[in-house]
Enzyme design. Structure first.
Site, PDB file in Angstrom:
ATOM      1  CE  LYS A   1      -2.733   3.404   1.374  1.00  0.00           C
ATOM      2  NZ  LYS A   1      -2.192   4.777   1.524  1.00  0.00           N
TER       3      LYS A   1
ATOM      4  CD  GLU B   1      11.816   4.231   9.748  1.00  0.00           C
ATOM      5  OE1 GLU B   1      11.675   5.229  10.505  1.00  0.00           O
ATOM      6  OE2 GLU B   1      11.841   4.298   8.527  1.00  0.00           O
TER       7      GLU B   1
ATOM      8  CB  CYS C   1      11.707   9.099   9.520  1.00  0.00           C
ATOM      9  SG  CYS C   1      12.724   7.880   8.663  1.00  0.00           S
TER      10      CYS C   1
END
Length: 492
Positions: free
Chosen positions: A188, A264, A299
């Site tokens: 996805k 994560e 991130c």
């Protein structure tokens, strides 16, 4: 190549826009679509199939059939290796197309997608392909004449949910070890950047990946993503994204069948710069790359800069000079050094953090949206930022740097660790002894010494605390997608 050349090539691409299920493109069951937008211009690129729970169920059933069929899950490791190497070659053959898709869909610099993301994706897939026939089981030291062997088996159906900042590469981080281990995958992609995932699935199918082994369901997180997380026939979820959404996948798992969920999540990485750092110009270059690369939408972005007081002014001056000189603009212009935020929503979210920062700290540079139809913000730097400021505590995911001074090594470590996140950190010092003290004291999944965001396929990437607990890359990632089996043979 000029920006005009790249734009002409981008205009010639006809993106895939349907779901990829069981080896072919299919419309969403509902017939619904959503627009994916070029963040540099605000223009619609394509209307993409809006998958929902029914489509996720179709994809999971196709993945399960493929797994049970065994032409991938039970294939000889050498055969999986052959096919995955062919997929890697396919990525290389379509490198410019994939690079352009990620650039126009996600606002990423063409210099980054073409030179780093796409070749890196092919290399990572090749690395895992090469690993498939080099992994061995074990023989346990049980008493003779019994024999106990320990083997690794694929888990089954992997649900992979990936973000929009590295659309192709992060997908490969999940897909490559999952497929190498013999699993089937339902991917996805983020609704902001779905195009390269669809093209990847087509390339993989053409390279010989059996039908149903890799499926792609595009759509929104609250629809397709949630359905994947809740589906009872998914054996493992691999997720990269925000901490808030990651926690939802843990909740989904608690409501459905028991399965591992590898997360994560977010980060608030700190740079610790000590006054014995050799070269402040080199440090400043690293700082700029660590926070303004990908417009800060990383991130592990080094968004906190903690500087020993004696060199604070000198380093801050260098950082401001470099940040002010960054060329912000068209991602398809090879002279551009920072592109747009991925969406108007993300730009506005970052702008809200900047507004908060104006009340909490000293604005040294930037802080404004840039004119035009795209979703651009100026590189922004705050100084004298207190530890309790929002811009020092919260993940911003944008081109915003918070600078603060420290006096002692112990203080620097304590303040770096005073975060709910623990994804990455950097230490700049000329003292190997200091580096050996500080690095293990930092609560982070990766500590880079005299560089930022060090990364390689051979080393695991992931975090601690609210940054999650999953690990991508390296042979350790295979642990996410396999189960240990003991087979015990009783002696005569």
């Amino acid at each position: 190549m000029t920006a005009a050349d790249w734009h002409a090539r981008a205009a010639a691409i006809t993106p895939r826009t349907e779901l990829f299920i069981d080896g072919g493109f299919q419309p969403a069951a509902s017939g619904e679509r959503f627009d994916t937008v070029d963040p540099a211009t605000g223009r619609v690129i394509a209307a993409v199939a809006r998958g929902d729970a029914e489509d996720v169920d179709r994809a999971v059933r196709a993945a399960r059939r493929a797994f049970e069929r065994g032409d991938w899950s039970l294939a000889a490791p050498a055969e999986r290796k052959r096919v995955l190497l062919a997929v890697a070659d396919g990525i290389r053959s379509h490198a410019d197309e994939l690079a352009l898709l990620d650039s126009i869909d996600g606002g990423k610099l063409i210099t980054a997608t073409r030179q780093v993301d796409v070749p890196g994706s092919a290399a990572i897939l090749q690395w895992y392909a090469e690993a498939t026939d080099k992994l061995y089981g074990q023989v346990a030291p049980v008493a003779s004449p019994d024999l106990a062997i320990i083997t690794r088996e694929p888990l089954g159906v992997v649900g992979a949910v990936v973000p929009w900042n590295y659309p192709l590469e992060t997908a490969i981080w999940k897909i490559a070890p999952a497929l190498a281990a013999g699993n089937s995958v339902v991917l996805k992609p983020a609704e902001e950047s779905p195009l390269s995932a669809l093209r990847l699935a087509e390339i993989a199918s053409a390279a010989g990946l059996p039908d149903g082994v890799l499926n792609v369901v595009t759509g929104f997180g609250v629809e397709a993503g949630a359905a994947l997380g809740l589906h009872p026939d998914v054996d493992v979820i691999a997720f990269t994204g925000s901490t808030a959404v990651g926690s939802r996948f843990l909740e989904y798992a608690s409501r459905g069948s028991i399965r591992p969920v590898w997360l994560e999540c977010g980060g608030k990485s700190a740079n610790l710069v000590f006054d014995d750092a050799d070269d402040l110009d080199a440090v400043a270059d690293a700082v700029i790359g660590g926070i303004f690369g990908c417009a800060g939408q990383v991130c592990s972005a080094n968004s906190r800069l903690l500087v020993q007081r004696g060199i604070l002014d000198g380093l801050t001056e260098r950082v401001l000079e470099r940040a002010a000189a960054l060329t912000v603009g068209d991602p398809l212009d090879e002279a551009t050094r920072m592109g747009p935020l991925v969406s108007a929503r993300q730009r506005d979210r970052v702008a809200a953090h900047i507004a908060s920062g104006r009340d909490e700290a000293e604005l040294l540079l930037g802080g404004d949206a840039l004119p035009g139809d795209g979703f651009f913000l100026a590189p922004t730097v705050f100084g004298s930022v207190p530890d309790d400021a929002r811009i020092m505590r919260e993940e911003i995911f944008g081109p915003v740097l918070a600078i603060a001074a420290f006096d002692t090594e112990e203080e620097a470590v304590a303040r770096a660790n005073a975060s709910e996140y623990g994804l990455a950190a950097s230490v700049f010092t000329s003292s190997i002894r200091r580096a050996q003290r500080v690095a293990p004291a930092l609560r982070a999944g990766t500590v880079s010494v005299n560089t930022v965001d060090a990364l390689d396929v051979t080393t695991p990437f992931g975090g601690v605390k609210q940054s999650g607990f999953g690990r991508d890359l390296s042979l350790h990632a295979l642990d996410n997608y396999t189960a240990l089996k003991t087979t015990w043979f009783a002696g005569a």
